[in-house]
Design a protein around this motif. Structure first.
Motif, PDB file in Angstrom:
ATOM      1  N   PRO A 276      37.157  28.249  36.702  1.00 29.00           N
ATOM      2  CA  PRO A 276      37.617  28.658  35.366  1.00 29.00           C
ATOM      3  C   PRO A 276      36.500  28.635  34.322  1.00 29.00           C
ATOM      4  O   PRO A 276      36.483  29.464  33.412  1.00 29.00           O
ATOM      5  CB  PRO A 276      38.694  27.623  35.022  1.00 29.00           C
ATOM      6  N   LEU A 277      35.569  27.722  34.475  1.00 26.18           N
ATOM      7  CA  LEU A 277      34.441  27.652  33.542  1.00 26.18           C
ATOM      8  C   LEU A 277      33.529  28.864  33.689  1.00 26.18           C
ATOM      9  O   LEU A 277      33.036  29.402  32.688  1.00 26.18           O
ATOM     10  CB  LEU A 277      33.644  26.368  33.767  1.00 26.18           C
ATOM     11  N   ARG A 278      33.336  29.295  34.922  1.00 26.59           N
ATOM     12  CA  ARG A 278      32.531  30.503  35.146  1.00 26.59           C
ATOM     13  C   ARG A 278      33.219  31.714  34.523  1.00 26.59           C
ATOM     14  O   ARG A 278      32.579  32.562  33.897  1.00 26.59           O
ATOM     15  CB  ARG A 278      32.300  30.724  36.636  1.00 26.59           C
ATOM     16  N   PHE A 279      34.530  31.782  34.680  1.00 29.04           N
ATOM     17  CA  PHE A 279      35.285  32.878  34.084  1.00 29.04           C
ATOM     18  C   PHE A 279      35.161  32.838  32.559  1.00 29.04           C
ATOM     19  O   PHE A 279      34.984  33.873  31.915  1.00 29.04           O
ATOM     20  CB  PHE A 279      36.762  32.815  34.506  1.00 29.04           C
TER      21      PHE A 279
ATOM     22  N   CYS B 171      39.451  25.033  26.401  1.00 24.88           N
ATOM     23  CA  CYS B 171      38.674  26.156  26.921  1.00 24.88           C
ATOM     24  C   CYS B 171      39.601  27.364  27.036  1.00 24.88           C
ATOM     25  O   CYS B 171      40.449  27.419  27.931  1.00 24.88           O
ATOM     26  CB  CYS B 171      38.073  25.781  28.279  1.00 24.88           C
ATOM     27  N   LEU B 172      39.462  28.325  26.114  1.00 24.30           N
ATOM     28  CA  LEU B 172      40.345  29.494  26.122  1.00 24.30           C
ATOM     29  C   LEU B 172      40.214  30.309  27.404  1.00 24.30           C
ATOM     30  O   LEU B 172      41.210  30.736  27.979  1.00 24.30           O
ATOM     31  CB  LEU B 172      40.083  30.368  24.898  1.00 24.30           C
ATOM     32  N   GLY B 173      38.975  30.522  27.844  1.00 25.44           N
ATOM     33  CA  GLY B 173      38.766  31.267  29.089  1.00 25.44           C
ATOM     34  C   GLY B 173      39.401  30.559  30.276  1.00 25.44           C
ATOM     35  O   GLY B 173      39.959  31.201  31.175  1.00 25.44           O
ATOM     36  N   CYS B 174      39.354  29.231  30.271  1.00 24.29           N
ATOM     37  CA  CYS B 174      39.965  28.446  31.348  1.00 24.29           C
ATOM     38  C   CYS B 174      41.483  28.572  31.317  1.00 24.29           C
ATOM     39  O   CYS B 174      42.140  28.522  32.366  1.00 24.29           O
ATOM     40  CB  CYS B 174      39.574  26.971  31.238  1.00 24.29           C
ATOM     41  N   GLN B 175      42.045  28.722  30.109  1.00 20.71           N
ATOM     42  CA  GLN B 175      43.488  28.899  29.982  1.00 20.71           C
ATOM     43  C   GLN B 175      43.929  30.263  30.507  1.00 20.71           C
ATOM     44  O   GLN B 175      45.011  30.400  31.068  1.00 20.71           O
ATOM     45  CB  GLN B 175      43.919  28.748  28.513  1.00 20.71           C
ATOM     46  N   ILE B 176      43.090  31.265  30.332  1.00 23.81           N
ATOM     47  CA  ILE B 176      43.400  32.622  30.794  1.00 23.81           C
ATOM     48  C   ILE B 176      43.156  32.762  32.291  1.00 23.81           C
ATOM     49  O   ILE B 176      43.818  33.550  32.961  1.00 23.81           O
ATOM     50  CB  ILE B 176      42.538  33.650  30.010  1.00 23.81           C
TER      51      ILE B 176
ATOM     52  N   VAL C 208      44.483  35.575  35.465  1.00 20.68           N
ATOM     53  CA  VAL C 208      43.597  36.524  36.138  1.00 20.68           C
ATOM     54  C   VAL C 208      43.558  36.228  37.637  1.00 20.68           C
ATOM     55  O   VAL C 208      43.621  37.143  38.459  1.00 20.68           O
ATOM     56  CB  VAL C 208      42.180  36.473  35.523  1.00 20.68           C
ATOM     57  N   ALA C 209      43.486  34.951  37.990  1.00 23.59           N
ATOM     58  CA  ALA C 209      43.447  34.561  39.406  1.00 23.59           C
ATOM     59  C   ALA C 209      44.729  34.983  40.116  1.00 23.59           C
ATOM     60  O   ALA C 209      44.691  35.379  41.280  1.00 23.59           O
ATOM     61  CB  ALA C 209      43.224  33.063  39.534  1.00 23.59           C
ATOM     62  N   ARG C 210      45.836  34.912  39.425  1.00 25.37           N
ATOM     63  CA  ARG C 210      47.115  35.317  40.022  1.00 25.37           C
ATOM     64  C   ARG C 210      47.111  36.805  40.374  1.00 25.37           C
ATOM     65  O   ARG C 210      47.634  37.207  41.400  1.00 25.37           O
ATOM     66  CB  ARG C 210      48.262  35.013  39.061  1.00 25.37           C
ATOM     67  N   PHE C 211      46.499  37.622  39.514  1.00 27.73           N
ATOM     68  CA  PHE C 211      46.433  39.056  39.789  1.00 27.73           C
ATOM     69  C   PHE C 211      45.472  39.365  40.926  1.00 27.73           C
ATOM     70  O   PHE C 211      45.660  40.323  41.650  1.00 27.73           O
ATOM     71  CB  PHE C 211      46.019  39.841  38.541  1.00 27.73           C
ATOM     72  N   ARG C 212      44.444  38.542  41.090  1.00 26.10           N
ATOM     73  CA  ARG C 212      43.465  38.747  42.158  1.00 26.10           C
ATOM     74  C   ARG C 212      43.977  38.243  43.503  1.00 26.10           C
ATOM     75  O   ARG C 212      43.612  38.767  44.527  1.00 26.10           O
ATOM     76  CB  ARG C 212      42.158  38.016  41.840  1.00 26.10           C
ATOM     77  N   SER C 213      44.788  37.205  43.509  1.00 25.55           N
ATOM     78  CA  SER C 213      45.208  36.546  44.740  1.00 25.55           C
ATOM     79  C   SER C 213      45.861  37.471  45.771  1.00 25.55           C
ATOM     80  O   SER C 213      45.517  37.413  46.936  1.00 25.55           O
ATOM     81  CB  SER C 213      46.137  35.370  44.442  1.00 25.55           C
ATOM     82  N   PRO C 214      46.816  38.341  45.393  1.00 28.55           N
ATOM     83  CA  PRO C 214      47.434  39.206  46.410  1.00 28.55           C
ATOM     84  C   PRO C 214      46.413  40.099  47.123  1.00 28.55           C
ATOM     85  O   PRO C 214      46.467  40.271  48.333  1.00 28.55           O
ATOM     86  CB  PRO C 214      48.431  40.046  45.622  1.00 28.55           C
ATOM     87  N   ALA C 215      45.452  40.613  46.384  1.00 27.84           N
ATOM     88  CA  ALA C 215      44.429  41.468  47.004  1.00 27.84           C
ATOM     89  C   ALA C 215      43.570  40.658  47.966  1.00 27.84           C
ATOM     90  O   ALA C 215      43.215  41.121  49.053  1.00 27.84           O
ATOM     91  CB  ALA C 215      43.557  42.117  45.940  1.00 27.84           C
ATOM     92  N   LEU C 216      43.231  39.432  47.575  1.00 27.53           N
ATOM     93  CA  LEU C 216      42.400  38.595  48.435  1.00 27.53           C
ATOM     94  C   LEU C 216      43.157  38.148  49.681  1.00 27.53           C
ATOM     95  O   LEU C 216      42.615  38.141  50.779  1.00 27.53           O
ATOM     96  CB  LEU C 216      41.899  37.364  47.665  1.00 27.53           C
ATOM     97  N   SER C 217      44.439  37.781  49.522  1.00 28.24           N
ATOM     98  CA  SER C 217      45.190  37.315  50.699  1.00 28.24           C
ATOM     99  C   SER C 217      45.542  38.471  51.615  1.00 28.24           C
ATOM    100  O   SER C 217      45.690  38.280  52.821  1.00 28.24           O
ATOM    101  CB  SER C 217      46.446  36.561  50.257  1.00 28.24           C
ATOM    102  N   ALA C 218      45.653  39.690  51.092  1.00 29.87           N
ATOM    103  CA  ALA C 218      45.941  40.844  51.942  1.00 29.87           C
ATOM    104  C   ALA C 218      44.751  41.193  52.823  1.00 29.87           C
ATOM    105  O   ALA C 218      44.910  41.684  53.927  1.00 29.87           O
ATOM    106  CB  ALA C 218      46.323  42.056  51.075  1.00 29.87           C
TER     107      ALA C 218
END
Length: 150
Positions: A82-85, A129-134, A138-148
């Protein structure tokens, strides 16, 4: 196991970022060129930090070399992703500010710099950390593509 970092490191980095962005806004009142230089330096730091992570970032190295040895042992850690994001988000605002200043739209450059400053100050002063809160959204939207693809 995900990479974990001492929570004090990112807050230290946020204080440096806050100082640089305040300086950029103050300097912009009499020299847009000097403000662009300061914002460009911070934007590069955002990019490097987003790429290599908080521990190997420029401010992370300063923290680990000069500050951390003088502090008590680590009692709280947080995940690095999250910090990198958050640094990526900072980079986007910094780059947008730079483009605005260079295009001659000074007010928009000030606004983007102000947004980056607001986020950095929230993290530095309050540990928010606002970016960490978001990041989880973002990770939720990426997860289905990664698990597929697995």
């Amino acid at each position: 196991m995900t990479e974990q970092v001492d929570v004090r490191g990112p807050r230290f980095a946020a204080w440096i970022t806050t100082a640089i962005l305040v300086a950029a806004l103050v300097v912009a009142t009499f020299s847009t060129a000097a403000a662009v230089v300061l914002l460009a330096i911070q934007t590069v730091v955002f990019a490097v930090s987003a790429t290599v992570g908080p521990r190997r970032s420029p401010y992370g190295r300063i923290f680990s070399t000069f500050v951390a040895p003088r502090l008590s042992p680590v009692t709280e850690r947080e995940p690095a992703a999250p910090l990198r994001f958050a640094q990526l988000v900072g980079f986007i605002f910094g780059a947008a500010g730079l483009v605005s200043f260079l295009a001659g739209v000074t007010v928009l450059g000030l606004v983007f710099t102000g947004f980056a400053l607001f986020a950095a100050f929230l993290n530095a002063a309050f540990g928010i950390c606002l970016g960490c809160q978001i990041y989880p959204l973002v990770a939720r939207f990426r997860s289905p593509a990664l698990s597929a693809s697995s």
